[in-house]
Design a protein around this motif. Structure first.
Motif, PDB file in Angstrom:
ATOM      1  N   LYS A  43       7.703  -3.683  -4.819  1.00 55.95           N
ATOM      2  CA  LYS A  43       7.130  -3.258  -6.095  1.00 55.95           C
ATOM      3  C   LYS A  43       8.092  -2.312  -6.820  1.00 55.95           C
ATOM      4  O   LYS A  43       9.139  -2.733  -7.259  1.00 55.95           O
ATOM      5  CB  LYS A  43       5.749  -2.643  -5.891  1.00 55.95           C
ATOM      6  N   ASP A  90       2.343   1.899  -3.433  1.00 57.03           N
ATOM      7  CA  ASP A  90       1.333   2.458  -4.344  1.00 57.03           C
ATOM      8  C   ASP A  90       1.120   3.943  -4.085  1.00 57.03           C
ATOM      9  O   ASP A  90       0.986   4.738  -5.025  1.00 57.03           O
ATOM     10  CB  ASP A  90       0.006   1.705  -4.186  1.00 57.03           C
ATOM     11  N   GLU A 122       0.828  -1.200   0.000  1.00 57.78           N
ATOM     12  CA  GLU A 122       0.000   0.000   0.000  1.00 57.78           C
ATOM     13  C   GLU A 122       0.865   1.254   0.000  1.00 57.78           C
ATOM     14  O   GLU A 122       0.575   2.236  -0.700  1.00 57.78           O
ATOM     15  CB  GLU A 122      -0.922   0.016   1.219  1.00 57.78           C
ATOM     16  N   LYS A 153       1.952   6.926  -6.668  1.00 59.11           N
ATOM     17  CA  LYS A 153       0.822   7.757  -7.094  1.00 59.11           C
ATOM     18  C   LYS A 153       1.180   9.233  -7.084  1.00 59.11           C
ATOM     19  O   LYS A 153       0.758  10.000  -7.969  1.00 59.11           O
ATOM     20  CB  LYS A 153      -0.369   7.490  -6.173  1.00 59.11           C
TER      21      LYS A 153
END
Length: 416
Positions: free
Chosen positions: A57, A31, A28, A35
Motif C-alpha cells: 500500500k 494501515d 493491516e 494512521k
C-alpha cells in the motif's frame, strides 16, 4: 516526518514483532503505520521467504528470510521517503539495515531479532557478530536507530550502566539483557526506552495471558539522545500480536534541513551518499604503496636480536645456546581452548577462559573483543577486585626480523 513552515522535522520510527506471517498481515500493518504517521518501521518474524522487496500500500518493505519458518526481519519505508533511500544491507535473516537521507544527513535504520532463549548458542553468537559488524561499518557521524526484539530484560535500574540505561526500565535484569547493555556500551548507544519516565503499563512491549515483560527496544547513538523527543506505545491496534507497536520520535535539526523534493536537494542527497561511501571504502593506490614501503622499511631496519659489545652481531649461531624448540601449532591451541570448561575457576593469570576464546580466535571482530573486555571489567567491579590489563602491540613485539640471522642463513647457503 512532518515538515512545517520553518522546515523543522520530526521522524516517527516504529517497531513491532508482528508474531506471525507478515504476508497475511501486511495490509493491516500498513494501515496502522499510516494512521499514526509512522514513516519508517522495523519488523521481526516476517516469515516471508527470500531476499527481496515488495510494495505494501503506502509503504515499501525490504525483507530477508532464509526458510520462511524460523524468523525473518524487515524494514518498511513510506513511499514519501523512497527517493531518499540510498542503501539496503541484509546481513542475515536476523539483522538488516536501510540507510536514508533525512535533513541532509544519512540515518541508518537497523532491524534486529535476537534468537530466543533455548536456541543454539552458536546462533546467538552469530547474531551478535552480524549486528556488531553492521553497526561497526557505520560512520560515527551518521545517525543510527536500532529497532529490535532482543529477547532480554534490561532491568528496572541502571546500576552501573548509567551511560546506556536511562534509569526507567522494567523487571529484573537477566543475562540476555546484560548482553544488550554491553553491546550498547561497545557501540556508544543508549536504550531510548529507558530515558523517558512512563507508567509501568507503557513500558510493557510483550503481553500475553501469562507474561508481561519488556523485550523490544529502540537504540540510538548517545550523542543523539537529546534528539529523541519521546517514546510511545500504541494501544488498541488491529494487529493480532502479543507484542506492542512502539514509536520513537526523532527531531531533525533545522540547521541541517534541506528540501529533498527539489532537483537541487536530490543532487545533494546522492552527492552526500557517494562522498560518505568513498570516505569509508576507497583507498588510493599510492596510499597503499606508501603504507607497504613504510611497513617493510621499519620491519627490515630494526635490529631485535642479541648484539655483542660495540653493536656487532655474532658471526656464528650457537645451536646449543639457542636450541631447537618445536613451535606450538594452531591445532594444539584450539584443542586446549576447546578442552577448557566454561565457568571454571580462573588460573594464575586471573583471566576467564571465555576471554581467551574470544580474543584468540580468528575471524572475531574488534568490537566483540571490546564487548568481552567490558564484561570482564564489569565482573571484577561487581566483586570489588582489582583488574590490571596490558595491551601488547603484537606487530611491534614479534613481527620483526633479527637481521643477523638473515645474514648468517645467507652465508650458510653461499649467497652473497
Amino acid at each position: 516526518m512532518i515538515p512545517d513552515s520553518n522546515c523543522d522535522r520530526e521522524l516517527l520510527v516504529g517497531h513491532l514483532n508482528q508474531d506471525g506471517t507478515l504476508e497475511a498481515k501486511s495490509l493491516e500493518l500498513s494501515d496502522e503505520l499510516s494512521k499514526y504517521n509512522i514513516y519508517v518501521a522495523c519488523v521481526q518474524e516476517t516469515r516471508w521467504k527470500g531476499y527481496d522487496s515488495t510494495a505494501v500500500k503506502r509503504y515499501k518493505l525490504w525483507y530477508v528470510e532464509l526458510d520462511g519458518r524460523r524468523s525473518g526481519v524487515g524494514i518498511l519505508v513510506s513511499n514519501k521517503l523512497l527517493e531518499q533511500v540510498v542503501n539496503v544491507n541484509r546481513c542475515n535473516d536476523r539483522t538488516m539495515l536501510v540507510r536514508i537521507v533525512l535533513g541532509g544527513e544519512i540515518t541508518s535504520i537497523i532491524s534486529a531479532y535476537r534468537p530466543q532463549v533455548g536456541l543454539d548458542e552458536l546462533e546467538k553468537l552469530y547474531f551478535w557478530d552480524c549486528t556488531n559488524n553492521i553497526i561497526g561499518n557505520i560512520l560515527r557521524d551518521e545517525k543510527v536507530f536500532v529497532g529490535g526484539d532482543f529477547n532480554g530484560h534490561m532491568g528496572k535500574e541502571a546500576d552501573s550502566y548509567e551511560s546506556v540505561h536511562g534509569g526507567f526500565g522494567l523487571g529484573v535484569r537477566n543475562e540476555s539483557g546484560e548482553q544488550l547493555l554491553h553491546f550498547s556500551l561497545a557501540h556508544d548507544l543508549v536504550i531510548a526506552n529507558s530515558i523517558f519516565k512512563k507508567k509501568e503499563e507503557h513500558l510493557i512491549t510483550y503481553k500475553s495471558v501469562v507474561h508481561t515483560t519488556q523485550i523490544d527496544y529502540a537504540l540510538v547513538r548517545r550523542t543523539d539522545k537529546v534528539s529523541s523527543r519521546d517514546y510511545k506505545l500504541v494501544f488498541g491496534t488491529k494487529m493480532p500480536t502479543q507484542h506492542r507497536l512502539f514509536v520513537l520520535v526523532f527531531h531533525i535539526e533545522q540547521s541541517s534541513c534541506r528540501q529533498e523534493d527539489t532537483k537541487e536537494g536530490e543532487k545533494h542527497i546522492f552527492k552526500l551518499a557517494k562522498a560518505k561511501s568513498r570516505k569509508k571504502q576507497d583507498v588510493g593506490i599510492e596510499d597503499i604503496k606508501t603504507r607497504w614501503y613504510q611497513y617493510f622499511s621499519q620491519l627490515l631496519n630494526e635490529s631485535r636480536g642479541p648484539e655483542e659489545e660495540g653493536g656487532q652481531t655474532p658471526n656464528v649461531l650457537n645451536q646449543h645456546e639457542y636450541g631447537t624448540i618445536k613451535n606450538i601449532t594452531t591445532y594444539e591451541v584450539r584443542k586446549a581452548l576447546k578442552d577448557m570448561g566454561e565457568g571454571k575457576a580462573i588460573g594464575l593469570d586471573n583471566i576467564p577462559i571465555e576471554v581467551w576464546r574470544c580474543l584468540g580466535e580468528e575471524g572475531r571482530s574488534t568490537t566483540e573483543a571490546i564487548h568481552v573486555l567490558r564484561r570482564l571489567m564489569q565482573k571484577y567491579r561487581e566483586k570489588k577486585k582489582d583488574l590490571h590489563m596490558v595491551f601488547i602491540e603484537l606487530e611491534k613485539a614479534y613481527n620483526s626480523i633479527p637481521r643477523y640471522i638473515i645474514w648468517e642463513s645467507l652465508e650458510k647457503k653461499d649467497i652473497s
